[in-house]
Scaffold this motif. Structure first.
Motif, PDB file in Angstrom:
ATOM      1  N   SER A  31       0.836  -1.191   0.000  1.00 18.77           N
ATOM      2  CA  SER A  31       0.000   0.000   0.000  1.00 18.77           C
ATOM      3  C   SER A  31       0.877   1.250   0.000  1.00 18.77           C
ATOM      4  CB  SER A  31      -0.923   0.002   1.225  1.00 18.77           C
ATOM      5  OG  SER A  31      -0.141   0.049   2.401  1.00 18.77           O
ATOM      6  N   GLY A  32       0.305   2.364  -0.455  1.00 22.42           N
ATOM      7  CA  GLY A  32       1.000   3.645  -0.418  1.00 22.42           C
ATOM      8  C   GLY A  32       1.814   3.968  -1.647  1.00 22.42           C
ATOM      9  N   LEU A  33       1.806   3.097  -2.655  1.00 21.63           N
ATOM     10  CA  LEU A  33       2.611   3.371  -3.847  1.00 21.63           C
ATOM     11  C   LEU A  33       2.126   4.606  -4.600  1.00 21.63           C
ATOM     12  CD1 LEU A  33       3.368  -0.189  -5.272  1.00 21.63           C
ATOM     13  CD2 LEU A  33       4.875   1.333  -3.995  1.00 21.63           C
ATOM     14  N   THR A  34       0.828   4.808  -4.637  1.00 21.50           N
ATOM     15  CA  THR A  34       0.274   5.981  -5.326  1.00 21.50           C
ATOM     16  C   THR A  34       0.736   7.256  -4.630  1.00 21.50           C
ATOM     17  OG1 THR A  34      -1.643   4.697  -6.008  1.00 21.50           O
ATOM     18  CG2 THR A  34      -1.845   7.088  -6.094  1.00 21.50           C
ATOM     19  N   GLU A  35       0.691   7.255  -3.295  1.00 20.55           N
ATOM     20  CA  GLU A  35       1.124   8.422  -2.536  1.00 20.55           C
ATOM     21  C   GLU A  35       2.625   8.656  -2.697  1.00 20.55           C
ATOM     22  OE1 GLU A  35      -0.688   5.900  -1.319  1.00 20.55           O
ATOM     23  OE2 GLU A  35      -2.601   6.825  -0.805  1.00 20.55           O
ATOM     24  N   LEU A  36       3.382   7.563  -2.706  1.00 20.90           N
ATOM     25  CA  LEU A  36       4.820   7.670  -2.886  1.00 20.90           C
ATOM     26  C   LEU A  36       5.146   8.279  -4.248  1.00 20.90           C
ATOM     27  CD1 LEU A  36       7.731   7.136  -1.990  1.00 20.90           C
ATOM     28  CD2 LEU A  36       7.494   4.813  -2.917  1.00 20.90           C
ATOM     29  N   GLN A  37       4.462   7.812  -5.286  1.00 20.43           N
ATOM     30  CA  GLN A  37       4.700   8.350  -6.623  1.00 20.43           C
ATOM     31  C   GLN A  37       4.338   9.832  -6.677  1.00 20.43           C
ATOM     32  OE1 GLN A  37       6.189   6.723  -9.365  1.00 20.43           O
ATOM     33  NE2 GLN A  37       6.296   8.858  -9.993  1.00 20.43           N
ATOM     34  N   ALA A  38       3.252  10.217  -6.053  1.00 24.25           N
ATOM     35  CA  ALA A  38       2.842  11.626  -6.019  1.00 24.25           C
ATOM     36  C   ALA A  38       3.899  12.471  -5.296  1.00 24.25           C
ATOM     37  CB  ALA A  38       1.482  11.772  -5.350  1.00 24.25           C
ATOM     38  N   ALA A  39       4.439  11.958  -4.188  1.00 22.61           N
ATOM     39  CA  ALA A  39       5.463  12.686  -3.437  1.00 22.61           C
ATOM     40  C   ALA A  39       6.745  12.843  -4.254  1.00 22.61           C
ATOM     41  CB  ALA A  39       5.754  11.970  -2.120  1.00 22.61           C
ATOM     42  N   ILE A  40       7.119  11.799  -4.968  1.00 25.90           N
ATOM     43  CA  ILE A  40       8.312  11.861  -5.819  1.00 25.90           C
ATOM     44  C   ILE A  40       8.104  12.868  -6.945  1.00 25.90           C
ATOM     45  CG2 ILE A  40       9.707  10.560  -7.489  1.00 25.90           C
ATOM     46  CD1 ILE A  40       9.365   8.123  -5.600  1.00 25.90           C
ATOM     47  N   ASN A  41       6.930  12.863  -7.538  1.00 24.96           N
ATOM     48  CA  ASN A  41       6.640  13.819  -8.607  1.00 24.96           C
ATOM     49  C   ASN A  41       6.696  15.254  -8.101  1.00 24.96           C
ATOM     50  OD1 ASN A  41       6.344  11.742 -10.442  1.00 24.96           O
ATOM     51  ND2 ASN A  41       4.113  11.704 -10.311  1.00 24.96           N
ATOM     52  N   THR A  42       6.140  15.497  -6.917  1.00 23.66           N
ATOM     53  CA  THR A  42       6.168  16.839  -6.334  1.00 23.66           C
ATOM     54  C   THR A  42       7.603  17.267  -6.045  1.00 23.66           C
ATOM     55  OG1 THR A  42       3.992  16.515  -5.344  1.00 23.66           O
ATOM     56  CG2 THR A  42       5.353  18.253  -4.410  1.00 23.66           C
ATOM     57  N   MET A  43       8.396  16.355  -5.506  1.00 28.43           N
ATOM     58  CA  MET A  43       9.796  16.647  -5.227  1.00 28.43           C
ATOM     59  C   MET A  43      10.537  16.981  -6.517  1.00 28.43           C
ATOM     60  SD  MET A  43      12.720  14.359  -3.349  1.00 28.43           S
ATOM     61  CE  MET A  43      12.533  13.043  -4.533  1.00 28.43           C
ATOM     62  N   ALA A  44      10.269  16.246  -7.579  1.00 28.02           N
ATOM     63  CA  ALA A  44      10.928  16.493  -8.864  1.00 28.02           C
ATOM     64  C   ALA A  44      10.570  17.872  -9.404  1.00 28.02           C
ATOM     65  CB  ALA A  44      10.554  15.408  -9.865  1.00 28.02           C
ATOM     66  N   VAL A  45       9.315  18.271  -9.267  1.00 30.56           N
ATOM     67  CA  VAL A  45       8.884  19.599  -9.719  1.00 30.56           C
ATOM     68  C   VAL A  45       9.604  20.683  -8.909  1.00 30.56           C
ATOM     69  CG1 VAL A  45       6.911  21.191  -9.782  1.00 30.56           C
ATOM     70  CG2 VAL A  45       6.664  18.852 -10.644  1.00 30.56           C
ATOM     71  N   ASP A  46       9.655  20.506  -7.592  1.00 28.13           N
ATOM     72  CA  ASP A  46      10.331  21.483  -6.738  1.00 28.13           C
ATOM     73  C   ASP A  46      11.827  21.554  -7.035  1.00 28.13           C
ATOM     74  OD1 ASP A  46       7.925  22.114  -5.574  1.00 28.13           O
ATOM     75  OD2 ASP A  46       8.330  21.067  -3.683  1.00 28.13           O
ATOM     76  N   LEU A  47      12.429  20.418  -7.286  1.00 22.73           N
ATOM     77  CA  LEU A  47      13.855  20.402  -7.617  1.00 22.73           C
ATOM     78  C   LEU A  47      14.103  21.117  -8.943  1.00 22.73           C
ATOM     79  CD1 LEU A  47      16.669  19.531  -6.817  1.00 22.73           C
ATOM     80  CD2 LEU A  47      16.247  17.326  -7.923  1.00 22.73           C
ATOM     81  N   LYS A  48      13.251  20.888  -9.904  1.00 22.38           N
ATOM     82  CA  LYS A  48      13.397  21.546 -11.207  1.00 22.38           C
ATOM     83  C   LYS A  48      13.278  23.066 -11.062  1.00 22.38           C
ATOM     84  CE  LYS A  48      11.929  21.182 -15.987  1.00 22.38           C
ATOM     85  NZ  LYS A  48      11.067  20.492 -16.946  1.00 22.38           N
ATOM     86  N   LYS A  49      12.400  23.518 -10.167  1.00 22.95           N
ATOM     87  CA  LYS A  49      12.254  24.959  -9.923  1.00 22.95           C
ATOM     88  C   LYS A  49      13.474  25.526  -9.207  1.00 22.95           C
ATOM     89  CE  LYS A  49       7.220  24.975  -9.417  1.00 22.95           C
ATOM     90  NZ  LYS A  49       6.137  25.111  -8.425  1.00 22.95           N
ATOM     91  N   SER A  50      14.047  24.774  -8.288  1.00 23.76           N
ATOM     92  CA  SER A  50      15.151  25.253  -7.457  1.00 23.76           C
ATOM     93  C   SER A  50      16.512  25.140  -8.129  1.00 23.76           C
ATOM     94  CB  SER A  50      15.192  24.464  -6.145  1.00 23.76           C
ATOM     95  OG  SER A  50      14.002  24.632  -5.432  1.00 23.76           O
TER      96      SER A  50
END
Length: 128
Positions: A5-24
């Motif tokens: 369980s939690g794979l969907t949430e994990l993928q969402a968190a990774i995607n958000t982190m990637a977006v923030d990293l790309k901005k920073s």
């Protein structure tokens, strides 16, 4: 066998982190390059001060990469600061007075640490 369980949430968190990293990342890369620029400027010959003023950093950003370029403006033949290469490498009649390469070497560790710390900082924001 139990489902994971939690794979969907994990993928969402990774995607958000990637977006923030790309901005920073552009700011992180420029902060790192600024260290190199300062180290080169410190070592630039000071006859008129024009060479030090001509050292500048530019950024190139694409969808997949961020690059910072530290260079001497106006250093191509017939330009104002064309003599920078003669200072760096010397001529048949003048000894080399390197400033650019030693500046890169002097700032390398600090610049690397800025990159690492900046990237890890973004990751850490999403780790908790």
């Amino acid at each position: 066998m139990d489902d994971i369980s939690g794979l969907t949430e994990l993928q969402a968190a990774i995607n958000t982190m990637a977006v923030d990293l790309k901005k920073s990342l552009p700011d992180i890369v420029m902060a790192s390059a600024d260290v190199i620029e300062r180290e080169i400027e410190i070592r630039a010959p000071e006859r008129s001060g024009n060479l030090e003023k001509a050292i500048d950093t530019y950024q190139q950003t694409t969808d997949t990469q961020v690059t910072a370029i530290v260079q001497v403006d106006d250093s191509s033949p017939n330009q104002k600061e064309h003599y920078a290469i003669f200072q760096e490498f010397g001529t048949s009649k003048m000894a080399a007075r390197p400033f650019f390469r030693p500046g890169i070497e002097a700032g390398r560790d600090k610049a690397s640490n800025i990159l690492i710390d900046g990237i890890l900082g973004v990751i850490d924001e999403h780790a908790g």
